[in-house]
Design a protein around this motif. Structure first.
Motif, PDB file in Angstrom:
ATOM      1  N   SER A 199       0.892  -1.306   0.078  1.00  0.00           N
ATOM      2  CA  SER A 199       0.190  -0.028  -0.001  1.00  0.00           C
ATOM      3  C   SER A 199       0.898   1.147   0.101  1.00  0.00           C
ATOM      4  N   ILE A 200       2.277   1.109   0.366  1.00  0.00           N
ATOM      5  CA  ILE A 200       3.169   2.233   0.598  1.00  0.00           C
ATOM      6  C   ILE A 200       3.365   2.528  -1.043  1.00  0.00           C
ATOM      7  N   HIS A 201       3.568   1.717  -1.859  1.00  0.00           N
ATOM      8  CA  HIS A 201       4.014   1.882  -3.367  1.00  0.00           C
ATOM      9  C   HIS A 201       2.807   2.102  -4.037  1.00  0.00           C
ATOM     10  N   LYS A 202       1.514   1.749  -3.620  1.00  0.00           N
ATOM     11  CA  LYS A 202       0.394   2.159  -4.281  1.00  0.00           C
ATOM     12  C   LYS A 202       0.055   3.505  -4.059  1.00  0.00           C
ATOM     13  N   ALA A 203       0.354   3.906  -2.764  1.00  0.00           N
ATOM     14  CA  ALA A 203       0.145   5.490  -2.331  1.00  0.00           C
ATOM     15  C   ALA A 203       1.156   6.440  -3.188  1.00  0.00           C
ATOM     16  N   ALA A 204       2.328   5.964  -3.351  1.00  0.00           N
ATOM     17  CA  ALA A 204       3.442   6.767  -4.106  1.00  0.00           C
ATOM     18  C   ALA A 204       2.807   6.947  -5.640  1.00  0.00           C
ATOM     19  N   ALA A 205       2.504   5.658  -5.968  1.00  0.00           N
ATOM     20  CA  ALA A 205       1.791   5.947  -7.479  1.00  0.00           C
ATOM     21  C   ALA A 205       0.659   6.850  -7.622  1.00  0.00           C
TER      22      ALA A 205
ATOM     23  N   PRO B 327     -14.016  -1.182 -17.175  1.00  0.00           N
ATOM     24  CA  PRO B 327     -13.108  -1.466 -16.060  1.00  0.00           C
ATOM     25  C   PRO B 327     -11.826  -1.751 -16.482  1.00  0.00           C
ATOM     26  N   GLU B 328     -11.448  -2.496 -17.324  1.00  0.00           N
ATOM     27  CA  GLU B 328     -10.076  -2.817 -17.799  1.00  0.00           C
ATOM     28  C   GLU B 328      -9.304  -1.552 -18.233  1.00  0.00           C
ATOM     29  N   ALA B 329      -9.882  -0.657 -18.464  1.00  0.00           N
ATOM     30  CA  ALA B 329      -9.000   0.826 -18.611  1.00  0.00           C
ATOM     31  C   ALA B 329      -8.716   1.360 -17.240  1.00  0.00           C
ATOM     32  N   ALA B 330      -9.520   0.954 -16.188  1.00  0.00           N
ATOM     33  CA  ALA B 330      -8.967   1.581 -14.832  1.00  0.00           C
ATOM     34  C   ALA B 330      -8.151   0.833 -14.190  1.00  0.00           C
ATOM     35  N   ARG B 331      -7.908  -0.672 -14.587  1.00  0.00           N
ATOM     36  CA  ARG B 331      -7.329  -1.574 -13.769  1.00  0.00           C
ATOM     37  C   ARG B 331      -5.698  -1.273 -13.521  1.00  0.00           C
ATOM     38  N   PRO B 332      -5.091  -0.880 -14.580  1.00  0.00           N
ATOM     39  CA  PRO B 332      -3.701  -0.443 -14.387  1.00  0.00           C
ATOM     40  C   PRO B 332      -3.354   0.496 -13.421  1.00  0.00           C
ATOM     41  N   ALA B 333      -4.241   1.344 -13.095  1.00  0.00           N
ATOM     42  CA  ALA B 333      -4.105   2.382 -12.135  1.00  0.00           C
ATOM     43  C   ALA B 333      -3.890   2.091 -10.680  1.00  0.00           C
ATOM     44  N   PHE B 334      -4.508   0.658 -10.351  1.00  0.00           N
ATOM     45  CA  PHE B 334      -4.533   0.351  -8.931  1.00  0.00           C
ATOM     46  C   PHE B 334      -3.879  -1.176  -8.728  1.00  0.00           C
ATOM     47  N   SER B 335      -3.793  -1.994  -9.878  1.00  0.00           N
ATOM     48  CA  SER B 335      -3.268  -3.262  -9.581  1.00  0.00           C
ATOM     49  C   SER B 335      -2.002  -3.336  -8.883  1.00  0.00           C
ATOM     50  N   LEU B 336      -1.838  -4.330  -8.143  1.00  0.00           N
ATOM     51  CA  LEU B 336      -0.648  -4.423  -7.428  1.00  0.00           C
ATOM     52  C   LEU B 336      -0.028  -5.911  -7.592  1.00  0.00           C
ATOM     53  N   ASP B 337       0.999  -6.297  -7.043  1.00  0.00           N
ATOM     54  CA  ASP B 337       1.628  -7.480  -7.166  1.00  0.00           C
ATOM     55  C   ASP B 337       2.389  -7.774  -5.894  1.00  0.00           C
ATOM     56  N   ALA B 338       1.902  -8.832  -5.227  1.00  0.00           N
ATOM     57  CA  ALA B 338       2.665  -9.001  -3.721  1.00  0.00           C
ATOM     58  C   ALA B 338       2.379 -10.282  -3.564  1.00  0.00           C
ATOM     59  N   ASP B 339       2.943 -11.117  -2.522  1.00  0.00           N
ATOM     60  CA  ASP B 339       2.585 -12.589  -2.331  1.00  0.00           C
ATOM     61  C   ASP B 339       1.281 -12.618  -1.758  1.00  0.00           C
ATOM     62  N   TRP B 355      -9.051  -4.739  -5.293  1.00  0.00           N
ATOM     63  CA  TRP B 355      -8.188  -3.797  -5.002  1.00  0.00           C
ATOM     64  C   TRP B 355      -7.382  -3.456  -6.380  1.00  0.00           C
ATOM     65  N   ASP B 356      -7.983  -4.018  -7.390  1.00  0.00           N
ATOM     66  CA  ASP B 356      -7.347  -3.744  -8.841  1.00  0.00           C
ATOM     67  C   ASP B 356      -8.298  -2.472  -9.406  1.00  0.00           C
ATOM     68  N   TYR B 357      -9.134  -1.953  -8.832  1.00  0.00           N
ATOM     69  CA  TYR B 357      -9.973  -0.897  -9.230  1.00  0.00           C
ATOM     70  C   TYR B 357     -10.127   0.041  -8.504  1.00  0.00           C
ATOM     71  N   GLY B 358      -9.413   0.159  -7.254  1.00  0.00           N
ATOM     72  CA  GLY B 358      -9.413   1.289  -6.384  1.00  0.00           C
ATOM     73  C   GLY B 358      -8.387   1.244  -5.433  1.00  0.00           C
ATOM     74  N   PRO B 359      -8.303   2.245  -4.550  1.00  0.00           N
ATOM     75  CA  PRO B 359      -7.121   2.332  -3.493  1.00  0.00           C
ATOM     76  C   PRO B 359      -7.101   1.312  -2.490  1.00  0.00           C
ATOM     77  N   ASP B 360      -8.199   0.850  -1.824  1.00  0.00           N
ATOM     78  CA  ASP B 360      -8.463   0.054  -0.661  1.00  0.00           C
ATOM     79  C   ASP B 360      -7.981  -1.439  -0.763  1.00  0.00           C
ATOM     80  N   LEU B 361      -7.789  -1.812   0.062  1.00  0.00           N
ATOM     81  CA  LEU B 361      -7.402  -3.512   0.112  1.00  0.00           C
ATOM     82  C   LEU B 361      -8.331  -4.121   1.017  1.00  0.00           C
TER      83      LEU B 361
END
Lengths: 503, 503
Positions: A199-205, B327-339, B355-361
């Motif tokens: 979420s830190i990296h996401k916030a920075a983005a 929705p797929e146009a928005a996804r790259p702004a939010f998607s993240l990658d972690a274990d 979490w791929d479509y907004g800031p919250d987890l």
């Protein structure tokens, strides 16, 4: 109580039911609520279901006519409840997940009935004061200075985002808020360990700082930030013309629960004039547990602390929290000026607006469930429950240390444990890279079988490149006995995988 | 149901009460819930209280020992409830504020008990499917295309913020997310009318775009965006080397309820390749009311639509919503990658992550209260209630037009009305600047007296530089009769102010 005569009713009874109808709905709901708490220990943790199957049961066009609450409650009980994961089960160890408390759920019924909107003091005076009270309680639990302040948020991601926004504003002044980051050409730099939550990296983005401007600092064998490496990286960046403005320390990393050396990081932050933010979402409330309290020395020196009462205060989602050491330093990043936010009170406490300290305007009355849970249980019982969770994780580590077929992959710092199963062939001698990769695949398959089994639930992590079974004890229901059951369940899953592989 | 034997209990009974204790808590709570719905029409809307007085009653150190729920409920009933504003009162017309529904409060009790965390499908399959169902219902209510998608948010400010983040990412690609706005030196420009909610400016500040890069477009006599002025401003900016990337249209402005010409703005957005966002937080659900439905032509062409089900779906806070056309146009702004966000399902619907479509987890199970309210009432009853709210505002406008002592300051577009009181001296002839300023002060004082009186509540606005009494009908309890009472209450307040001035 008398029910309302029809001529006083504004509208349809489904929107505006009588007192009797409300009592009836709640009476049916509480049957399920009480039964759920009674039975959650015995439910299969994870559902066996599919998106297609659930869609068949739930999807329909927007209904024109309404239907009885009893029918909706039936769908909830028969489709929704069996179709979800039971985060309150004592052996749900996945991610960082709390069970919720019954009193908090009742508080949410009350809060949604009152429907206070905590935009500002004037809009909900007593609920706003109650939020101040629980913020003060959280400050006390963390050992913060009396001058600190803060607010409840939708969760930890938003608390981290908000803290970084405040940190940037202190560094850049109003220029960036007014003209954008393009008006501040030198790259801003945030420092955080390699173990830091995404979420830190996401916030920075999102803030326009950029993910690559979060410099990842290496960690020691306990997965704690290497403070010498932090200093070196800051110095390198300064020489290269970048602007260090914020360091993020962890108080309970998401993978292993490590607590960074907070006092040392605070000294570095002071020395370089950086905003120190602590992501204490998972671990912060472990300061209430006597055995881990010393880990949090230095926490009160942070400029901001992100917390999740919906983690280790056992509250249901959502309830995050952000504490500022000096709230007035954060305020210019968020305060706004419009007629509908014009505050006419002159008494400072009555002119207080939560929107001055974070991104939201409308805000739910989250403070009620925090207040009711803490006041109903008391801090001693909450601290004891946290200590007991930590004890469960330590107990598991002892069981693993005393076994041949399990191996701990990271030290237990708080209540997170990372380990793997070792089949007989892997229990002695050195292991090749191929052996390690086989262990990864075996343990990944064990996790899937364990999750399907329904008795215990672990999630995954990567520790020094290896697949780990990872668990987090964050439930007042969990006992030492559950840890023994977990290992037995993992062994059974391993047997099942072995049978699949060599039937 | 049998209660749990002590040896099965993990912990303290305040954290983990028996089924009987839960029934007891809920039984006490429902007494208040039913009584509150029964009596809210008769309560003084705004409390007479002070921060100091409330602090005396509520502040205390973090309690070490717990106390009975009954005692906490007593504090709630005796201190918190009388110390807040009653947003569910039929003559609370301040801001844009819903009453909440009883069925939604019950849904919140159920949701907080289940404590599903809607991060992704895998973590809460049936709740995630139910969120998809209510998003589909909202799309249907708005007339969106079947390919649209979205998610529930903490509120409208966050929905607006999220939409702007998606719009920026489509324009800039991953460069800004990776390296920050400094890597994109040309100023980005957002276009929005002068009547736009401040959350758009706040979002621009937080995103690093900068408040001044929100270009304010003039409005017509109905406070709707002047589309010719929009085109001129875009052209000017392009010539000056700025990069237009987003236009924000309003579907229900916060001050007067104006709906911008959506189809015309959509055509401009298409022509210039801009992301079209519609802030429909207040007004969007008025598409369910037959008389205002045509205003929303063009809405479905928007790339994103922000909504607040906690406004005109009558839900308790918090419940915002964001719909994406693609929705797929928005996804790259939010998607993240972690274990811990690694999704192992291969079926696309089961790999879906919010979490791929907004800031919250972490995300609360907000969908349950949306689903229960819409399914219990049906869309016809909700549409009828919205139509009735609009009718109340129009009725008030008629009463004002037929009176000598009131003057409407803006046209009634949806359910917002802006007016002022005219004393006999101001009812005829032309008015000087000094007369106007006196009217401002008089009406501001009337508002304060009205709010203190407790029978009706209006908030303030500035219309063409003049102080306006502003109200918004957003409550299924409100009737035409309430509008008459409101005017009588304002007259009484005016008399009181006159007596204060000339005793």
């Amino acid at each position: 109580m008398t029910s309302i005569s029809p001529d006083r009713r504004g509208f349809d009874s489904a929107l505006d039911p009588s007192a009797e109808q409300i009592r009836d709905m709640v009476a049916h709901a509480v049957d399920w609520v009480a039964a759920y708490h009674d039975s959650v220990r015995d439910l299969p943790i994870a559902p066996r279901t599919s998106a297609a199957g659930l869609k068949d049961l739930l999807a329909e066009p927007l209904p024109v006519e309404g239907r009885d609450f009893a029918d909706l409650l039936r769908v909830f009980r028969e489709v929704v409840v069996p179709g979800t994961r039971h985060n309150g089960h004592p052996r749900f160890f996945g991610y960082v997940s709390a069970p919720g408390t019954a009193v908090a759920a009742v508080a949410d019924l009350l809060a949604s009935t009152l429907n206070a909107n905590l935009t500002a003091w004037r809009s909900a005076p007593a609920p706003a004061e109650l939020e101040h009270v629980v913020i003060d309680w959280i400050k006390e639990a963390l050992g913060c200075d009396p001058g600190a302040g803060g607010l409840l948020t939708s969760g930890g991601s938003m608390a981290n985002f908000t803290a970084l926004a405040a940190a940037r504003h202190r560094h850049c002044g109003d220029t960036v808020a007014t003209h954008g980051m393009a008006a501040h050409p030198a790259p801003l730099r945030v420092y955080a360990s390699t173990e830091t939550h995404h979420s830190i990296h996401k916030a920075a983005a999102l803030l326009g700082i950029g993910r690559t401007n979060v410099r990842e600092i290496q960690v020691d064998a306990h997965f704690r930030m290497d403070v010498d490496a932090l200093v070196r990286t800051i110095e390198e960046d300064r020489i290269a013309g970048a602007e260090p403005f914020c360091v993020v320390a962890n108080a309970g990393t998401v993978v292993t629960g490590a607590v960074d050396p907070l006092a040392d990081i605070a000294a570095v932050a002071r020395g370089y004039g950086l905003w120190m933010h602590v992501d204490a979402c998972y671990g912060g409330f472990a300061r209430l547990a006597p055995s881990t309290r010393p880990l949090f020395d230095g926490l009160s020196e942070a400029d901001s602390i992100a917390l999740d009462p919906h983690k280790w205060l056992y509250l249901p989602a959502d309830c995050g929290c952000l504490i500022y050491r000096d709230p007035e330093a954060a305020r210019p990043a968020f305060s706004l000026d419009a007629d509908y936010t014009r505050v006419m009170q002159t008494e400072p406490a009555e002119a207080f607006a939560f929107w001055d300290y974070g991104p939201d305007l409308s805000r739910r009355f989250r403070a009620l469930k925090v207040w009711m849970t803490l006041a109903h249980a008391g801090s001693r019982a909450v601290g004891d429950a946290i200590e007991s969770n930590i004890d469960c994780a330590r107990h598991l580590a002892e069981l693993i240390d005393g076994s041949d077929d399990f191996e701990l992959l990271a030290p237990v710092e708080l209540s997170i444990f990372c380990f793997r199963y070792l089949p007989p062939s892997a229990q002695a001698g050195s292991r090749s890279q191929t052996d390690e990769e086989q262990l990864d695949r075996l343990n990944e398959r064990i996790m899937a079988v364990l999750q399907q089994g329904g008795s215990s639930y672990l999630s995954n992590a990567t520790i020094n490149g290896r697949f780990a079974l990872r668990g987090c004890v964050l439930n007042y229901r969990t006992t030492r006995h559950d840890m023994q059951i977990l290992l037995d369940d993992v062994r059974r899953a391993a047997e099942q995988v072995a049978e699949e592989t060599h039937p």
